[in-house]
Design an enzyme around this catalytic site. Structure first.
Site, PDB file in Angstrom:
ATOM      1  N   TYR A   4     -28.946 124.281 -16.854  1.00 13.05           N
ATOM      2  CA  TYR A   4     -27.691 125.028 -17.075  1.00 13.05           C
ATOM      3  C   TYR A   4     -26.696 124.228 -17.919  1.00 13.05           C
ATOM      4  O   TYR A   4     -25.944 124.807 -18.701  1.00 13.05           O
ATOM      5  CB  TYR A   4     -27.085 125.474 -15.741  1.00 13.05           C
ATOM      6  CG  TYR A   4     -27.839 126.667 -15.188  1.00 13.05           C
ATOM      7  CD1 TYR A   4     -27.616 127.945 -15.694  1.00 13.05           C
ATOM      8  CD2 TYR A   4     -28.820 126.516 -14.216  1.00 13.05           C
ATOM      9  CE1 TYR A   4     -28.333 129.043 -15.228  1.00 13.05           C
ATOM     10  CE2 TYR A   4     -29.547 127.607 -13.737  1.00 13.05           C
ATOM     11  CZ  TYR A   4     -29.296 128.861 -14.252  1.00 13.05           C
ATOM     12  OH  TYR A   4     -30.019 129.944 -13.806  1.00 13.05           O
TER      13      TYR A   4
ATOM     14  N   ARG B 111     -27.842 124.867 -21.443  1.00 12.87           N
ATOM     15  CA  ARG B 111     -27.541 126.255 -21.847  1.00 12.87           C
ATOM     16  C   ARG B 111     -26.048 126.423 -22.112  1.00 12.87           C
ATOM     17  O   ARG B 111     -25.629 127.116 -23.024  1.00 12.87           O
ATOM     18  CB  ARG B 111     -27.931 127.241 -20.732  1.00 12.87           C
ATOM     19  CG  ARG B 111     -29.374 127.596 -20.697  1.00 12.87           C
ATOM     20  CD  ARG B 111     -29.563 128.983 -20.105  1.00 12.87           C
ATOM     21  NE  ARG B 111     -29.230 130.038 -21.049  1.00 12.87           N
ATOM     22  CZ  ARG B 111     -28.989 131.293 -20.716  1.00 12.87           C
ATOM     23  NH1 ARG B 111     -29.055 131.649 -19.461  1.00 12.87           N
ATOM     24  NH2 ARG B 111     -28.689 132.193 -21.619  1.00 12.87           N
TER      25      ARG B 111
ATOM     26  N   HIS C 243     -24.298 138.868 -12.983  1.00  9.57           N
ATOM     27  CA  HIS C 243     -25.140 137.706 -12.660  1.00  9.57           C
ATOM     28  C   HIS C 243     -24.376 136.387 -12.747  1.00  9.57           C
ATOM     29  O   HIS C 243     -24.979 135.327 -12.858  1.00  9.57           O
ATOM     30  CB  HIS C 243     -26.366 137.675 -13.573  1.00  9.57           C
ATOM     31  CG  HIS C 243     -27.300 138.828 -13.321  1.00  9.57           C
ATOM     32  ND1 HIS C 243     -28.267 139.236 -14.211  1.00  9.57           N
ATOM     33  CD2 HIS C 243     -27.415 139.663 -12.250  1.00  9.57           C
ATOM     34  CE1 HIS C 243     -28.929 140.274 -13.713  1.00  9.57           C
ATOM     35  NE2 HIS C 243     -28.422 140.561 -12.536  1.00  9.57           N
TER      36      HIS C 243
ATOM     37  N   THR D  40     -31.065 145.394 -23.193  1.00  6.55           N
ATOM     38  CA  THR D  40     -31.677 144.953 -21.935  1.00  6.55           C
ATOM     39  C   THR D  40     -33.012 145.646 -21.733  1.00  6.55           C
ATOM     40  O   THR D  40     -33.149 146.830 -22.045  1.00  6.55           O
ATOM     41  CB  THR D  40     -30.750 145.197 -20.717  1.00  6.55           C
ATOM     42  OG1 THR D  40     -31.471 144.860 -19.518  1.00  6.55           O
ATOM     43  CG2 THR D  40     -30.250 146.627 -20.609  1.00  6.55           C
TER      44      THR D  40
HETATM   45  N1  APR Z   1     -29.943 143.782 -30.298  1.00  2.78           N
HETATM   46  C1  APR Z   1     -30.145 144.515 -29.169  1.00  2.78           C
HETATM   47  N2  APR Z   1     -31.143 144.264 -28.313  1.00  2.78           N
HETATM   48  C2  APR Z   1     -31.981 143.253 -28.603  1.00  2.78           C
HETATM   49  C3  APR Z   1     -31.831 142.460 -29.746  1.00  2.78           C
HETATM   50  C4  APR Z   1     -30.757 142.751 -30.620  1.00  2.78           C
HETATM   51  N3  APR Z   1     -30.527 142.064 -31.743  1.00  2.78           N
HETATM   52  N4  APR Z   1     -32.826 141.530 -29.748  1.00  2.78           N
HETATM   53  C5  APR Z   1     -33.550 141.742 -28.637  1.00  2.78           C
HETATM   54  N5  APR Z   1     -33.052 142.779 -27.949  1.00  2.78           N
HETATM   55  C6  APR Z   1     -33.512 143.376 -26.680  1.00  2.78           C
HETATM   56  C7  APR Z   1     -34.998 143.314 -26.436  1.00  2.78           C
HETATM   57  O1  APR Z   1     -35.685 144.370 -27.100  1.00  2.78           O
HETATM   58  C8  APR Z   1     -35.051 143.467 -24.907  1.00  2.78           C
HETATM   59  O2  APR Z   1     -35.150 144.823 -24.528  1.00  2.78           O
HETATM   60  O3  APR Z   1     -32.931 142.664 -25.617  1.00  2.78           O
HETATM   61  C9  APR Z   1     -33.706 142.913 -24.448  1.00  2.78           C
HETATM   62  C10 APR Z   1     -33.800 141.612 -23.696  1.00  2.78           C
HETATM   63  O4  APR Z   1     -34.506 141.828 -22.504  1.00  2.78           O
HETATM   64  P1  APR Z   1     -34.780 140.643 -21.481  1.00  2.78           P
HETATM   65  O5  APR Z   1     -35.262 139.432 -22.201  1.00  2.78           O
HETATM   66  O6  APR Z   1     -35.619 141.163 -20.390  1.00  2.78           O
HETATM   67  O7  APR Z   1     -33.312 140.269 -20.938  1.00  2.78           O
HETATM   68  P2  APR Z   1     -32.338 141.071 -19.981  1.00  2.78           P
HETATM   69  O8  APR Z   1     -32.700 142.500 -19.874  1.00  2.78           O
HETATM   70  O9  APR Z   1     -30.969 140.715 -20.416  1.00  2.78           O
HETATM   71  O10 APR Z   1     -32.640 140.359 -18.597  1.00  2.78           O
HETATM   72  C11 APR Z   1     -31.941 140.750 -17.449  1.00  2.78           C
HETATM   73  O11 APR Z   1     -33.021 139.019 -16.224  1.00  2.78           O
HETATM   74  O12 APR Z   1     -33.794 136.898 -16.169  1.00  2.78           O
HETATM   75  C12 APR Z   1     -32.789 137.710 -15.757  1.00  2.78           C
HETATM   76  O13 APR Z   1     -30.674 137.085 -15.071  1.00  2.78           O
HETATM   77  C13 APR Z   1     -31.442 137.276 -16.238  1.00  2.78           C
HETATM   78  O14 APR Z   1     -29.568 138.691 -16.795  1.00  2.78           O
HETATM   79  C14 APR Z   1     -30.943 138.461 -17.023  1.00  2.78           C
HETATM   80  C15 APR Z   1     -31.778 139.606 -16.510  1.00  2.78           C
END
Ligand code: APR
Length: 235
Positions: A56, A59, A108, A175
């Site tokens: 952390y 990060r 989170h 997401t």
């Molecule tokens: N613009 C928009 N979306 C994007 C971009 C971009 N430039 N680049 C990537 N993405 C999208 C991907 O297609 C994917 O659907 O961002 C998403 C990221 O997904 P994850 O890696 O699963 O992350 P997230 O959904 O934020 O994870 C949720 O999981 O690990 C935990 O606590 C952590 O808050 C996090 C939670």
């Protein structure tokens, strides 16, 4: 006086991708090089707190160097234009706030804050240089990042559900909707409230009834916001 349209935004790591912060589940994503079980669970903290703190602290420095991008800025500008905008973010960075958004709920947690490791309600200023072993709170317990790890409860979830239920439009950005309970927020909108997902993978990820806007946050969000500002509503 007319009531201003109420936009609720739900963001994931994809909104910060164009600011240079890695997402989690891509092939070169954060969890690829740092397995969740080693850095983001209560068990990891118990087994190897130094490894968790180092992760952390590193990060945090990356996040400090990052800057808000066009998507963060567009959302802040909509609020400045008089819309009511509530942002619920899964992100632990502060890019929404640095762009100028004022109503941000961190589902989170926040990497720029510290808390007691025995009581989530006891928050403390971040020690200079990050959290190290031996940094204790005034009750004598080790400090940890004020973030929610896998397997922990999500204290702000009920508040987030309440906000979603009040939305005139729910805009979901960047997401994969893979993590619960966060992803289930979408089911708390009123049955006739419109909802869209802006994500390059939106076609694949959008649940039924959610409009898929298959593009990056940096492109899709300013386009939507400009339209809403011109029209004065969220249609
Ligand atoms: N613009 C928009 N979306 C994007 C971009 C971009 N430039 N680049 C990537 N993405 C999208 C991907 O297609 C994917 O659907 O961002 C998403 C990221 O997904 P994850 O890696 O699963 O992350 P997230 O959904 O934020 O994870 C949720 O999981 O690990 C935990 O606590 C952590 O808050 C996090 C939670």
């Amino acid at each position: 006086m007319a009531v201003s349209p109420h936009l609720v935004v739900f963001t994931g790591s994809g909104i910060s991708a164009e600011s240079g912060i890695k997402t989690f589940r891509a092939s070169d994503g954060l969890w690829e090089n740092h397995p969740v079980e080693e850095v983001a669970t209560p068990q990891a903290w118990k087994r190897n707190p130094k490894q968790v703190l180092d992760f952390y602290n590193q990060r945090r420095e990356q996040i400090r160097r990052a800057k808000p991008n066009a998507a963060h800025k567009a959302l802040a500008s909509l609020e400045q234009a008089g819309f009511t905008v509530n942002i619920i973010t899964q992100n632990i960075d502060d890019l929404h706030e640095r762009a100028g958004s004022r109503n941000v709920l961190h589902l989170h947690g926040e990497i720029l804050k510290a808390r007691s490791s025995v009581d989530e309600r006891m928050r403390y200023p971040l020690p200079k240089g990050g959290i190290e072993l031996g940094n204790i709170c005034d009750k004598g317990s080790q400090l940890r990042p004020d973030v929610v790890w896998f397997g922990e409860s999500v204290p702000l979830f009920a508040e987030a559900c309440e906000l979603v239920s009040q939305a005139d439009f729910l805009l979901v950005i960047g997401t994969s909707l893979a993590v619960m309970p966060a992803a289930s927020l979408l089911s708390y909108i009123d049955y006739d409230t419109p909802c869209a997902l802006v994500d390059p993978e939106a076609d694949r990820l959008s649940p039924p009834g959610v409009l898929a806007i298959n593009t990056t946050a940096g492109e899709g969000v300013p386009a939507l916001v400009n339209r809403w500002k011109q029209q004065g509503n969220l249609l």
